[in-house]
Design an enzyme around this catalytic site. Structure first.
Site, PDB file in Angstrom:
ATOM      1  N   ASN A   8     -30.939  -8.500   7.912  1.00 21.17           N
ATOM      2  CA  ASN A   8     -30.016  -9.636   7.853  1.00 21.17           C
ATOM      3  C   ASN A   8     -28.742  -9.145   7.180  1.00 21.17           C
ATOM      4  O   ASN A   8     -28.722  -8.927   5.974  1.00 21.17           O
ATOM      5  CB  ASN A   8     -30.667 -10.773   7.034  1.00 21.17           C
ATOM      6  CG  ASN A   8     -29.717 -11.931   6.805  1.00 21.17           C
ATOM      7  OD1 ASN A   8     -28.685 -12.044   7.461  1.00 21.17           O
ATOM      8  ND2 ASN A   8     -30.067 -12.795   5.857  1.00 21.17           N
ATOM      9  N   TRP A   9     -27.708  -8.971   8.012  1.00 18.30           N
ATOM     10  CA  TRP A   9     -26.460  -8.420   7.465  1.00 18.30           C
ATOM     11  C   TRP A   9     -25.646  -9.460   6.715  1.00 18.30           C
ATOM     12  O   TRP A   9     -24.692  -9.128   6.040  1.00 18.30           O
ATOM     13  CB  TRP A   9     -25.623  -7.812   8.615  1.00 18.30           C
ATOM     14  CG  TRP A   9     -26.021  -6.411   8.964  1.00 18.30           C
ATOM     15  CD1 TRP A   9     -27.195  -5.780   8.644  1.00 18.30           C
ATOM     16  CD2 TRP A   9     -25.239  -5.448   9.689  1.00 18.30           C
ATOM     17  NE1 TRP A   9     -27.185  -4.487   9.131  1.00 18.30           N
ATOM     18  CE2 TRP A   9     -26.008  -4.265   9.781  1.00 18.30           C
ATOM     19  CE3 TRP A   9     -23.985  -5.470  10.295  1.00 18.30           C
ATOM     20  CZ2 TRP A   9     -25.534  -3.116  10.436  1.00 18.30           C
ATOM     21  CZ3 TRP A   9     -23.513  -4.338  10.951  1.00 18.30           C
ATOM     22  CH2 TRP A   9     -24.285  -3.170  11.015  1.00 18.30           C
ATOM     23  N   LYS A  10     -25.982 -10.736   6.877  1.00 27.45           N
ATOM     24  CA  LYS A  10     -25.233 -11.810   6.201  1.00 27.45           C
ATOM     25  C   LYS A  10     -23.745 -11.713   6.563  1.00 27.45           C
ATOM     26  O   LYS A  10     -23.420 -11.338   7.679  1.00 27.45           O
ATOM     27  CB  LYS A  10     -25.462 -11.758   4.689  1.00 27.45           C
ATOM     28  CG  LYS A  10     -26.932 -11.610   4.325  1.00 27.45           C
ATOM     29  CD  LYS A  10     -27.178 -11.829   2.873  1.00 27.45           C
ATOM     30  CE  LYS A  10     -28.647 -11.581   2.563  1.00 27.45           C
ATOM     31  NZ  LYS A  10     -29.049 -12.052   1.254  1.00 27.45           N
ATOM     32  N   HIS A  88     -32.433 -20.042   6.204  1.00 30.74           N
ATOM     33  CA  HIS A  88     -32.250 -19.074   5.109  1.00 30.74           C
ATOM     34  C   HIS A  88     -31.814 -19.836   3.862  1.00 30.74           C
ATOM     35  O   HIS A  88     -31.061 -20.808   3.945  1.00 30.74           O
ATOM     36  CB  HIS A  88     -31.206 -18.020   5.503  1.00 30.74           C
ATOM     37  CG  HIS A  88     -31.206 -16.849   4.571  1.00 30.74           C
ATOM     38  ND1 HIS A  88     -30.615 -16.899   3.328  1.00 30.74           N
ATOM     39  CD2 HIS A  88     -31.744 -15.612   4.679  1.00 30.74           C
ATOM     40  CE1 HIS A  88     -30.790 -15.725   2.719  1.00 30.74           C
ATOM     41  NE2 HIS A  88     -31.473 -14.935   3.517  1.00 30.74           N
ATOM     42  N   GLU A  90     -29.697 -19.203   1.725  1.00 30.84           N
ATOM     43  CA  GLU A  90     -28.247 -19.279   1.534  1.00 30.84           C
ATOM     44  C   GLU A  90     -27.642 -20.386   2.391  1.00 30.84           C
ATOM     45  O   GLU A  90     -26.533 -20.855   2.112  1.00 30.84           O
ATOM     46  CB  GLU A  90     -27.617 -17.905   1.822  1.00 30.84           C
ATOM     47  CG  GLU A  90     -27.921 -16.929   0.687  1.00 30.84           C
ATOM     48  CD  GLU A  90     -27.969 -15.470   1.067  1.00 30.84           C
ATOM     49  OE1 GLU A  90     -27.497 -15.097   2.152  1.00 30.84           O
ATOM     50  OE2 GLU A  90     -28.523 -14.676   0.265  1.00 30.84           O
ATOM     51  N   GLU A 158     -39.408 -16.113   1.560  1.00 34.60           N
ATOM     52  CA  GLU A 158     -38.376 -15.451   0.771  1.00 34.60           C
ATOM     53  C   GLU A 158     -38.151 -16.217  -0.536  1.00 34.60           C
ATOM     54  O   GLU A 158     -37.403 -17.212  -0.552  1.00 34.60           O
ATOM     55  CB  GLU A 158     -37.059 -15.426   1.548  1.00 34.60           C
ATOM     56  CG  GLU A 158     -37.131 -14.666   2.848  1.00 34.60           C
ATOM     57  CD  GLU A 158     -35.771 -14.083   3.203  1.00 34.60           C
ATOM     58  OE1 GLU A 158     -35.711 -12.863   3.336  1.00 34.60           O
ATOM     59  OE2 GLU A 158     -34.791 -14.830   3.296  1.00 34.60           O
ATOM     60  N   GLY A 164     -31.694 -10.430  -3.190  1.00 33.66           N
ATOM     61  CA  GLY A 164     -30.519  -9.731  -3.698  1.00 33.66           C
ATOM     62  C   GLY A 164     -30.534  -9.473  -5.197  1.00 33.66           C
ATOM     63  O   GLY A 164     -29.519  -9.092  -5.777  1.00 33.66           O
ATOM     64  N   SER A 203     -35.524  -8.430  -1.786  1.00 29.80           N
ATOM     65  CA  SER A 203     -35.419  -7.124  -2.453  1.00 29.80           C
ATOM     66  C   SER A 203     -36.416  -6.097  -1.927  1.00 29.80           C
ATOM     67  O   SER A 203     -36.925  -5.269  -2.696  1.00 29.80           O
ATOM     68  CB  SER A 203     -35.556  -7.285  -3.976  1.00 29.80           C
ATOM     69  OG  SER A 203     -34.489  -8.062  -4.475  1.00 29.80           O
ATOM     70  N   GLY A 224     -32.359  -7.863   3.507  1.00 31.92           N
ATOM     71  CA  GLY A 224     -30.920  -8.089   3.420  1.00 31.92           C
ATOM     72  C   GLY A 224     -30.176  -6.816   3.098  1.00 31.92           C
ATOM     73  O   GLY A 224     -29.861  -6.009   3.980  1.00 31.92           O
ATOM     74  N   GLY A 225     -29.913  -6.598   1.809  1.00 31.25           N
ATOM     75  CA  GLY A 225     -29.069  -5.480   1.377  1.00 31.25           C
ATOM     76  C   GLY A 225     -29.464  -4.129   1.959  1.00 31.25           C
ATOM     77  O   GLY A 225     -28.600  -3.351   2.383  1.00 31.25           O
TER      78      GLY A 225
HETATM   79  C1  PEP Z   1     -32.358 -11.882   2.727  1.00 30.10           C
HETATM   80  O1  PEP Z   1     -31.187 -12.173   2.632  1.00 30.10           O
HETATM   81  O2  PEP Z   1     -33.037 -12.443   3.597  1.00 30.10           O
HETATM   82  C2  PEP Z   1     -32.915 -10.903   1.801  1.00 30.10           C
HETATM   83  C3  PEP Z   1     -34.205 -10.760   1.756  1.00 30.10           C
HETATM   84  O3  PEP Z   1     -32.021 -10.195   1.037  1.00 30.10           O
HETATM   85  P1  PEP Z   1     -32.349  -8.905   0.109  1.00 30.10           P
HETATM   86  O4  PEP Z   1     -33.242  -8.005   0.894  1.00 30.10           O
HETATM   87  O5  PEP Z   1     -31.005  -8.301  -0.165  1.00 30.10           O
HETATM   88  O6  PEP Z   1     -33.024  -9.423  -1.116  1.00 30.10           O
END
Ligand code: PEP
Length: 244
Positions: A8-10, A88, A90, A158, A164, A203, A224-225
């Site tokens: 997930n590049w957001k 999500h 966010e 999640e 993050g 994470s 994500g990251g």
């Molecule tokens: C996400 O945004 O779905 C996520 C899991 O982010 P991260 O891996 O950066 O915690």
């Protein structure tokens, strides 16, 4: 159902980042798991042109209309994408998305022939209060439509406090939550619920992926990251392949 590793590049990524996808595709020409990168709408067509499976990060409930700035599931499909994320945290938190809206977006995704990755997760305060499972059941009651099947839907757990932050629940905690989610899905959707993929997200990185993928009822991850760079994402893909 094949396991699924989803990035997930957001709100990250411009043309300069497209080579990351080519690098990823070259490193995993024939992945033993489903591999998808969900990216910003501005890049989706070009992401899909690399041959990778791609997905949107959100969609509107309607097909088209006077909704300035929004993107419909059909528009996402039209880019060459096969997936869309709904719910999500966010979106739920920053945009006030309710369970009912997430359910409507999920149905919109299905109507456009997109596989939906539907996210649920508790906040840190809810986790500390010991309310995790109640929150997750209530989110699933409200945001997973009754017509969900294993072929159309993946559920991503999640924890909001793990996204993050570099924090993760312990492996035992993830296993306990996923067992409870599996029980809920099987009870509500029967055979489809038993088969529906359950991802962990929050994470995930190369250093913890293998331990997480070894857990029962973890069918992959939403990342994500660590999905932004092929060098970070590729070992996570390999860890999921190695868990098979
Ligand atoms: C996400 O945004 O779905 C996520 C899991 O982010 P991260 O891996 O950066 O915690």
């Amino acid at each position: 159902m094949r396991k699924l590793i989803a990035g997930n590049w957001k709100m990250n990524g411009t043309s300069a980042d497209l080579p990351q996808l080519t690098e990823l595709a070259d490193s995993h020409p024939n992945p033993a798991v489903d591999m998808v990168i969900c990216g910003p709408a501005t890049l989706l067509s070009r992401m899909a042109a690399t041959g990778l499976s791609v997905g949107g990060e959100d969609c509107h409930t309607k097909v088209s209309g006077a909704y300035t700035g929004d993107i419909s599931a059909q528009m996402i499909k039209d880019t060459g994408a096969d997936y869309v994320i709904t719910g999500h945290s966010e979106r739920r938190i920053d945009h006030g998305e309710t369970d009912a809206l997430v359910a409507a977006k999920t149905e919109a995704g299905w109507a456009a022939d997109l596989h939906v990755i539907l996210c649920i997760g508790e906040t840190e305060a809810q986790y500390r209060a010991g309310d995790t499972l109640d929150i997750l059941r209530s989110q699933m009651d409200g945001s997973i439509p009754d017509a969900a099947t294993a072929a159309t839907t993946t559920v991503a757990y999640e924890p909001v406090w793990a996204i993050g932050t570099g924090l993760t629940p312990t492996p035992d905690e993830i296993a306990d939550v996923h067992a409870a989610l599996r029980a809920y899905l099987s009870n509500r959707f029967g055979e489809d619920g038993a088969e529906m993929r359950l991802l962990y997200g929050g994470s995930v990185k190369a250093s913890n992926a293998a331990e997480i993928f070894a857990l029962d009822n973890v069918d992959g991850a939403l990342v994500g990251g660590a999905s932004l760079k092929a060098a970070d994402f590729s070992p996570i893909v390999t860890a999921l392949e190695n868990s098979l």
